[in-house]
Structures are given as structure tokens and as C-alpha cells.
Design a protein around this motif. Structure first.
Motif, PDB file in Angstrom:
ATOM      1  N   GLU A 389       0.981  -1.120  -0.105  1.00  0.00           N
ATOM      2  CA  GLU A 389       0.151  -0.229  -0.173  1.00  0.00           C
ATOM      3  C   GLU A 389       0.946   1.263  -0.030  1.00  0.00           C
ATOM      4  N   VAL A 390       0.353   2.297  -0.772  1.00  0.00           N
ATOM      5  CA  VAL A 390       1.232   3.685  -0.518  1.00  0.00           C
ATOM      6  C   VAL A 390       0.151   4.422   0.176  1.00  0.00           C
ATOM      7  N   LEU A 391       0.566   5.139   1.455  1.00  0.00           N
ATOM      8  CA  LEU A 391      -0.094   6.233   2.526  1.00  0.00           C
ATOM      9  C   LEU A 391      -0.385   7.172   2.329  1.00  0.00           C
ATOM     10  N   ASN A 392       0.622   7.681   1.023  1.00  0.00           N
ATOM     11  CA  ASN A 392       0.931   9.271   1.047  1.00  0.00           C
ATOM     12  C   ASN A 392       0.041   9.523  -0.591  1.00  0.00           C
ATOM     13  N   ASP A 393      -0.623  10.315  -0.709  1.00  0.00           N
ATOM     14  CA  ASP A 393      -0.491  11.202  -1.899  1.00  0.00           C
ATOM     15  C   ASP A 393       0.790  11.538  -2.667  1.00  0.00           C
TER      16      ASP A 393
END
Ligand SMILES: *Cc1c(COP(=O)(O)O)cnc(C)c1O
Length: 468
Positions: A389-393
């Protein structure tokens, strides 16, 4: 100590130059991690205090051999740890000149060249970063001291408005200064407040959203419901997510209440140079002080940061110094010690000047964009991978990644991937905690990172993750 002839001097410097070229050219091919243990490093360096001296060339050879295994390839293209940045060759060379000339960059009279190069480089930086033209600046060791310098000017300014001269009276009996700060601020803000005698209890943390942007409602409430001299700490580039506070609104609100706005823009302020990312810092020029680093995104050697201030008189009042034995400037010459906390110091301006001269506005803009595009590529591929998962914009150069475990212990899995990648040595990134979750933190801030570096690194990350 053994004497040294002219021939030896040439040989010494030539050897170092040859070694330096090999080291830098070899960066793509060496493991990014250190290959030595603590014990090995101690064994390499430890020795009884030398009673007698030895030849310079021997010392340099020994130093190189001892240090080599304990070096990380931080200046290379596959180092993505912390927010580090590399050092472009022209800036390394300029920094060698600074060491060779060994100028004391404290006073104009001690080195007109070092003083004027900072004057010019400082003006260039103000223009590049889109700050108010009349801003003052000081060349400091890094973001920490740039934050300290900006906040020292702030402390002076907000107390002067209360008719309190903090330079003379200190803080004993002074009106209480409040600091309203983004709760996700960098720790160097807290440390600066400790240095300044304001203490960390002066901080009123302002809640931030999932990306790390301070809540404007919280800011307005805090401004409206408190009183007294007030400093607001905003940030351009959260150290984890790369997020930016909304400077237009922050500055408008804060100034309505007569508060000072300091912006920690250690790396994020450089978004201002990029036509495609400039929107992230919209309104930042409305702040009162700014801190940034040159050793991060401008890719000059350590140590190099800059503090800027929209109120030169407050900046000067907080930093200036007078000593009877010194020769102070009487005209428009710049005495650097009046703008930063150091007295004697290294001529940091040469490397910054060389970097800007070498790249130009266009080259700096391309470098910023390139790093951000690389970060986006990391996010794109990793987000699409199974169990990642990528957690940030990813709007800037920072990517926060989380690895999902079958047993549900995602924190443990994420930490294991970070440590596995570090050991693998293809690339290097560090871990962090983001919104109470463990995350891998990828920061792309190096001038030399290529698309191939990114692909190789992604491959290594996914290989390590799937092997666990
Ligand atoms: C790196 C960083 C700092 C500290 O800067 P140094 O150059 O390490 O002193 C402060 N704030 C932010 C947001 C940073 O990324």
C-alpha cells in the motif's frame, strides 16, 4: 612533524583527486549500505593517541582505507533514506576550494570574496524560491539552525511588539510567547524552541489531516481563543509525506491576529522552482521567515542551509554581534556573522553559488521535477503490487509504503522489508511511523538518480518483500 615540499603537495592533492573521482564513479556499482560492523569500524580507526606525527600522504591513505567499508553510498542514485540529497561534482569541487582557501566567512574584512559570493547567492535563492525581494538571509549549517534563526527573529519581533527587548532582558519576566505549530512538524522546531528558551511547552499543537496539513479551523480557533505574542509554525514538505500547509490561508489568518509565520521548508520550499509543482507553495511568500536546506535538494555538500526573513531588522537584531577587536562593515558590505548564529565559519556560499550557476533556474527545476517523477513511478508500481500500500498522496518526492502480512502484523512485515532492503544493498531507505503505522519511507532527492536506478530499486524492494 615531517616537513612537506612542493612536489609532495601536488602528489598529495592529486592522489585525493584521483581517489575522489574513483569513489564517485564507483557509486552506482557499490552496495548502498555500509559493509562494516561497528567492531570492524572501531578496529579500523582505534589507536593510541599518536605521540609523534607522520607524513600527510600516509595519513590520507590510511584514512581512506579505514573509512571505505563504513561508508554508505549516500551521494549515489539509489540512496532514498531520510531526505539526504547528494553532492553534484561541481559543488564538491567548489567545496574543495572553500577548504583550500580556508577563508573565515564571518566578516567582510576577513574575506571579501566569501562575503560577496553569499550576497549574490542569497539574492539568487530569494528569486528562485519566490520570496519577497527585500528579505534578509543567513547561510547556516542546515535546516535545524535555519529554523532556529527564523524563530529567533520571530521571538525578537513578537516580543518587540509588546515593548519587550528580548536581546537585553532575555525571557525572565517577559510576556509569554505561544507557538502554534502543525502537530506533524519536524522535531527541529521543538529543538529550536528549546535553544531559544521558549521550551516545548510553549507549543500548542494544531491537528493535521491524513496528509499532515494543519487544520485551518484549529489554527483559527487557537488564534481567536488565545492571546499574547504568537508564532505560527507551518511547513513546506512534511518530512514523511511531503505535504504542504495551505500558506495563503495560514498567513492571512495569522496576520489578522498579528502573529508571525515561520515556514520550515527544508526540502519542500524547492517546489517553488518547478513550474509544475509551484502550486504546492502558493502563498508561501506571505510568511515572515523561512528555513531551507541546500545540502538536501540543491545537492551541495554538507553542511549547508539558509534562513530567510521578511523583516531584516528583526533578523539582524536577533543575530548581530559587535566586538571591539573586530573590524565591522561600515557601508553596504555584508558581515555574515550578523545574520547567522555562528561567529567564525566555513565559506558555504561558494558551493551554493556553484550549484546555481551550474544548473541555472532551468536545471534546478528539471532536477526537482525529475525527483518528483521518480517518486511517482515508485508509488505507481508499488501501489499496483500485491500486498503493498502507498499511504500518502505522492505530490512531491516522498513515498510512504506499507507491506501487508498474511498474519495481519503489517507493522512487523513493513519493518522486516525495510531492514531486508537495507541489507540487500541495491538501494537504501529508512522506516518511519506514519499515523501510528510502520512505513517504509522513500525520499528521492538526489540529482543523479536515473530511471534505471528506480526500476532496480523497485525490483529489489519487491524481491525482498516476496522472499519474507
Ligand atoms: C531535514 C529536515 C530538517 C532538518 O534539517 P537539517 O539540514 O538536517 O538540519 C528540518 N525540517 C525538515 C522538514 C527536514 O526535512
Amino acid at each position: 612533524m615531517p616537513a612537506m615540499g612542493d612536489a609532495d603537495l601536488g602528489a598529495l592533492f592529486e592522489e585525493v583527486a584521483r581517489y575522489a573521482a574513483c569513489f564517485i564513479e564507483g557509486l552506482p556499482d557499490r552496495p548502498v549500505r555500509s559493509s562494516a560492523s561497528l567492531d570492524e569500524m572501531r578496529t579500523a580507526f582505534e589507536a593510541p593517541l599518536p605521540e609523534v606525527g607522520r607524513e600527510p600522504q600516509t595519513i590520507i591513505q590510511e584514512l581512506t582505507m579505514a573509512a571505505e567499508p563504513g561508508l554508505l553510498a549516500t551521494p549515489g542514485g539509489r540512496f532514498f533514506g531520510f531526505v539526504i540529497g547528494g553532492a553534484m561534482p561541481v559543488t564538491v569541487a567548489a567545496d574543495w576550494l572553500a577548504a583550500t582557501w580556508d577563508q573565515n566567512a564571518g566578516l567582510y574584512v576577513a574575506s571579501p570574496a566569501a562575503s560577496v559570493v553569499e550576497d549574490v547567492a542569497g539574492r539568487w535563492l530569494i528569486e528562485l524560491l519566490g520570496l519577497p525581494q527585500e528579505s534578509s538571509f543567513g547561510f547556516v549549517t542546515g535546516g535545524q539552525i535555519a529554523n532556529f534563526t527564523g524563530l529567533a527573529a520571530a521571538r525578537h519581533h513578537v516580543l518587540e511588539q509588546e515593548v519587550w527587548n528580548v536581546q537585553e532582558k532575555g525571557l525572565q519576566g517577559a510576556p509569554v510567547v505561544r507557538v502554534l505549530a502543525n502537530e506533524t512538524r519536524h522535531d527541529t522546531i521543538d529543538r529550536s524552541l528549546r535553544y531559544l528558551g521558549l521550551g516545548t511547552d510553549s507549543i500548542q499543537p494544531l491537528v493535521a489531516d491524513d496528509e499532515g496539513r494543519m487544520s485551518l479551523v484549529a489554527l483559527r480557533d487557537a488564534l481567536a481563543n488565545g492571546q499574547g505574542p504568537t508564532i505560527v509554525c507551518a511547513q513546506a514538505g512534511n518530512v514523511n509525506s511531503g505535504a504542504f500547509d495551505r500558506f495563503d490561508d495560514v498567513c492571512a489568518l495569522a496576520h489578522k491576529y498579528n502573529a508571525w509565520v515561520h515556514v520550515d521548508g527544508a526540502f519542500g520550499l524547492w517546489a517553488a522552482v518547478s513550474a509544475t509543482r509551484r502550486y504546492l507553495v502558493a502563498g508561501v511568500e506571505g510568511a515572515d521567515s523561512w528555513a531551507t536546506d541546500a545540502h538536501k535538494w540543491l545537492n551541495v555538500p554538507y553542511d549547508s542551509g539558509i534562513a530567510f526573513c521578511a523583516h531584516p531588522e528583526s533578523h539582524h537584531a536577533a543575530m548581530s554581534v559587535h566586538a571591539s577587536y573586530l573590524i565591522h562593515a561600515e557601508g553596504t558590505e555584508r558581515d555574515q556573522m550578523d545574520w547567522n548564529p555562528e561567529f567564525s565559519r566555513r565559506a558555504r556560499g561558494f558551493a551554493v553559488y556553484a550549484a546555481i550557476r551550474h544548473l541555472g533556474r532551468e536545471g534546478i527545476s528539471h532536477m526537482i521535477d525529475r525527483c518528483c517523477d521518480h517518486a511517482r513511478r515508485f508509488a505507481e508500481v508499488l501501489r499496483a503490487a500485491e500486498g503493498v500500500e502507498v499511504l500518502n498522496d505522492v505530490l512531491l518526492n516522498q513515498v510512504l509504503v506499507r507491506f501487508l502480512a498474511e498474519d495481519g502484523d503489517h507493522d512487523a512485515k513493513t519493518r522486516a522489508v525495510v531492514s531486508g532492503v537495507q541489507t540487500d544493498g541495491t538501494c537504501w531507505m529508512s522506516g518511519t511511523a506514519w499515523r501510528d503505522m510502520a512505513a517504509m519511507r522513500i525520499s528521492v532527492s538526489n540529482w543523479s538518480t536515473t530511471e534505471e536506478d528506480v526500476e532496480r530499486s523497485i525490483e529489489a524492494i519487491l524481491r525482498v518483500a516476496s522472499g519474507l
